[in-house]
Design a protein around this motif. Structure first.
Motif, PDB file in Angstrom:
ATOM      1  N   GLY A 148      30.851 -37.298  27.921  1.00 31.82           N
ATOM      2  CA  GLY A 148      29.695 -36.970  27.172  1.00 31.82           C
ATOM      3  C   GLY A 148      28.536 -37.428  28.690  1.00 31.82           C
ATOM      4  N   VAL A 149      28.941 -38.013  29.908  1.00 27.57           N
ATOM      5  CA  VAL A 149      27.713 -38.156  30.581  1.00 27.57           C
ATOM      6  C   VAL A 149      28.246 -37.313  32.178  1.00 27.57           C
ATOM      7  N   THR A 150      26.938 -37.015  32.505  1.00 18.95           N
ATOM      8  CA  THR A 150      26.827 -36.156  33.876  1.00 18.95           C
ATOM      9  C   THR A 150      26.075 -37.047  35.114  1.00 18.95           C
ATOM     10  N   ILE A 151      26.786 -37.079  36.113  1.00 19.95           N
ATOM     11  CA  ILE A 151      26.347 -38.007  37.137  1.00 19.95           C
ATOM     12  C   ILE A 151      26.015 -37.012  38.334  1.00 19.95           C
ATOM     13  N   SER A 152      24.910 -37.096  38.728  1.00 24.37           N
ATOM     14  CA  SER A 152      24.588 -36.359  39.991  1.00 24.37           C
ATOM     15  C   SER A 152      23.974 -37.142  40.989  1.00 24.37           C
ATOM     16  N   THR A 153      24.448 -37.194  42.325  1.00 28.86           N
ATOM     17  CA  THR A 153      24.074 -38.208  43.314  1.00 28.86           C
ATOM     18  C   THR A 153      23.366 -37.327  44.319  1.00 28.86           C
ATOM     19  N   ILE A 154      22.075 -38.116  44.763  1.00 28.54           N
ATOM     20  CA  ILE A 154      21.088 -37.820  45.738  1.00 28.54           C
ATOM     21  C   ILE A 154      21.163 -38.785  46.795  1.00 28.54           C
ATOM     22  N   GLY A 155      21.725 -38.199  47.951  1.00 29.52           N
ATOM     23  CA  GLY A 155      22.041 -38.594  49.439  1.00 29.52           C
ATOM     24  C   GLY A 155      20.846 -39.697  49.771  1.00 29.52           C
ATOM     25  N   TYR A 161      12.202 -37.153  44.614  1.00 27.74           N
ATOM     26  CA  TYR A 161      11.608 -37.231  43.450  1.00 27.74           C
ATOM     27  C   TYR A 161      11.459 -35.987  42.847  1.00 27.74           C
ATOM     28  N   LYS A 162      11.180 -34.913  43.801  1.00 25.12           N
ATOM     29  CA  LYS A 162      10.859 -33.556  43.217  1.00 25.12           C
ATOM     30  C   LYS A 162      12.441 -33.058  42.573  1.00 25.12           C
ATOM     31  N   ILE A 202      14.494 -34.760  41.140  1.00 22.70           N
ATOM     32  CA  ILE A 202      14.753 -35.485  39.828  1.00 22.70           C
ATOM     33  C   ILE A 202      14.042 -34.968  38.869  1.00 22.70           C
ATOM     34  N   ALA A 203      12.626 -34.601  39.173  1.00 20.09           N
ATOM     35  CA  ALA A 203      11.645 -34.065  38.213  1.00 20.09           C
ATOM     36  C   ALA A 203      12.254 -32.483  37.701  1.00 20.09           C
ATOM     37  N   LYS A 204      12.721 -31.672  38.737  1.00 20.41           N
ATOM     38  CA  LYS A 204      13.167 -30.526  38.553  1.00 20.41           C
ATOM     39  C   LYS A 204      14.283 -30.372  37.671  1.00 20.41           C
ATOM     40  N   GLN A 205      15.479 -31.287  37.803  1.00 21.01           N
ATOM     41  CA  GLN A 205      16.547 -31.458  37.346  1.00 21.01           C
ATOM     42  C   GLN A 205      16.371 -31.937  35.706  1.00 21.01           C
ATOM     43  N   LEU A 206      15.308 -32.684  35.565  1.00 22.10           N
ATOM     44  CA  LEU A 206      14.996 -32.961  33.936  1.00 22.10           C
ATOM     45  C   LEU A 206      14.161 -31.926  33.340  1.00 22.10           C
ATOM     46  N   ALA A 207      13.267 -31.103  34.241  1.00 20.53           N
ATOM     47  CA  ALA A 207      12.664 -29.941  33.595  1.00 20.53           C
ATOM     48  C   ALA A 207      13.569 -28.921  33.232  1.00 20.53           C
ATOM     49  N   LYS A 208      14.432 -28.650  34.277  1.00 15.76           N
ATOM     50  CA  LYS A 208      15.379 -27.364  34.187  1.00 15.76           C
ATOM     51  C   LYS A 208      16.374 -27.561  32.970  1.00 15.76           C
ATOM     52  N   SER A 209      16.957 -28.816  32.897  1.00 16.46           N
ATOM     53  CA  SER A 209      17.935 -28.913  31.910  1.00 16.46           C
ATOM     54  C   SER A 209      17.452 -29.132  30.447  1.00 16.46           C
ATOM     55  N   GLY A 210      16.098 -29.196  30.321  1.00  9.04           N
ATOM     56  CA  GLY A 210      15.292 -29.132  29.049  1.00  9.04           C
ATOM     57  C   GLY A 210      15.320 -30.772  28.417  1.00  9.04           C
ATOM     58  N   TYR A 211      15.381 -31.577  29.200  1.00  8.38           N
ATOM     59  CA  TYR A 211      15.449 -32.993  28.911  1.00  8.38           C
ATOM     60  C   TYR A 211      14.204 -33.509  28.479  1.00  8.38           C
ATOM     61  N   ARG A 212      13.877 -34.526  27.916  1.00 12.84           N
ATOM     62  CA  ARG A 212      12.747 -35.075  27.481  1.00 12.84           C
ATOM     63  C   ARG A 212      11.689 -35.159  28.620  1.00 12.84           C
ATOM     64  N   ALA A 213      10.508 -34.347  28.424  1.00  8.96           N
ATOM     65  CA  ALA A 213       9.451 -34.375  29.461  1.00  8.96           C
ATOM     66  C   ALA A 213       8.721 -35.988  29.552  1.00  8.96           C
ATOM     67  N   ASP A 214       8.755 -36.581  28.456  1.00 13.72           N
ATOM     68  CA  ASP A 214       8.186 -37.989  28.539  1.00 13.72           C
ATOM     69  C   ASP A 214       8.878 -39.044  29.213  1.00 13.72           C
ATOM     70  N   LEU A 215      10.000 -38.506  29.589  1.00 16.40           N
ATOM     71  CA  LEU A 215      10.868 -39.567  30.634  1.00 16.40           C
ATOM     72  C   LEU A 215      10.844 -39.153  32.042  1.00 16.40           C
ATOM     73  N   ARG A 216      10.106 -37.892  32.505  1.00 20.56           N
ATOM     74  CA  ARG A 216      10.150 -37.585  33.538  1.00 20.56           C
ATOM     75  C   ARG A 216       9.313 -38.523  34.511  1.00 20.56           C
ATOM     76  N   GLN A 217       8.248 -38.852  34.370  1.00 20.75           N
ATOM     77  CA  GLN A 217       7.574 -39.826  34.973  1.00 20.75           C
ATOM     78  C   GLN A 217       8.184 -41.132  35.376  1.00 20.75           C
ATOM     79  N   ARG A 275      11.264 -44.823  38.610  1.00 18.56           N
ATOM     80  CA  ARG A 275      12.515 -45.666  38.585  1.00 18.56           C
ATOM     81  C   ARG A 275      13.112 -45.301  39.934  1.00 18.56           C
ATOM     82  N   ALA A 276      13.153 -43.908  40.646  1.00 17.52           N
ATOM     83  CA  ALA A 276      13.698 -43.553  41.751  1.00 17.52           C
ATOM     84  C   ALA A 276      12.964 -44.259  42.946  1.00 17.52           C
ATOM     85  N   SER A 277      11.484 -44.071  42.925  1.00 16.05           N
ATOM     86  CA  SER A 277      10.670 -44.739  43.873  1.00 16.05           C
ATOM     87  C   SER A 277      10.908 -46.140  44.087  1.00 16.05           C
ATOM     88  N   ALA A 278      11.207 -46.950  42.890  1.00 15.95           N
ATOM     89  CA  ALA A 278      11.274 -48.339  43.007  1.00 15.95           C
ATOM     90  C   ALA A 278      12.533 -48.710  43.665  1.00 15.95           C
TER      91      ALA A 278
END
Length: 152
Positions: A81-88, A97-98, A100-115, A120-123
């Motif tokens: 039930g979990v998908t893991i994608s790795t960014i080198g 960052y772009k 990650i944002a595209k991945q969340l937008a394209k997959s139809g995931y919650r837009a409120d979690l995008r920022q 989190r990735a920046s930190a």
């Protein structure tokens, strides 16, 4: 979809679950160790184990970043039930960052979690950078003049 609503699950496990961190010295704030929780705050909005759609950003090996997302179709199958994608680590920060944002937008995931996911990735990227040594402070004004006279 699971057979039980996410709101009911949250009401049942809100005060006690495996991810909850309660400390007396934290000023009353409760934290969460859930890998699908982007802010590590114990709240219904960010609780990944409760929500049908959840996203987590964690550090991978050798400076990589892993984006974990839950599959809605496999709610009753925790192993698949979990998908893991790795960014080198070699990918530029802005591209990371772009993507990650595209991945969340394209997959139809919650837009409120995008920022929150990008933050989190920046930190994580900032924490993976090597620490530069602090330079010695330069003497200014009269102190610099006196030091120059002594060295001559």
């Amino acid at each position: 979809m699971s057979n039980v609503s996410a709101d009911l699950i949250w009401e049942v496990v809100r005060s006690q679950n495996a991810f909850l961190v309660k400390r007396k010295n934290s000023g009353g704030v409760q934290f969460s160790r859930d890998p699908l929780n982007l802010t590590n705050l114990h709240s219904r909005k960010y609780a990944g184990f409760v929500n049908d759609k959840a996203v987590g950003v964690v550090a991978g090996e050798n400076g990589a970043i892993q984006v974990i997302s839950k599959k809605v179709s496999a709610a009753n199958k925790p192993a698949s039930g979990v998908t893991i994608s790795t960014i080198g680590a070699s990918k530029a920060n802005r591209k990371t960052y772009k993507s990650i944002a595209k991945q969340l937008a394209k997959s139809g995931y919650r837009a409120d979690l995008r920022q929150a996911a990008v933050a989190r990735a920046s930190a994580l990227r900032a924490s993976q950078r090597p620490v530069k040594p602090t330079p010695e402070p330069k003497l200014r004004g009269n102190a610099a003049k006196k030091a120059a006279e002594k060295s001559e």
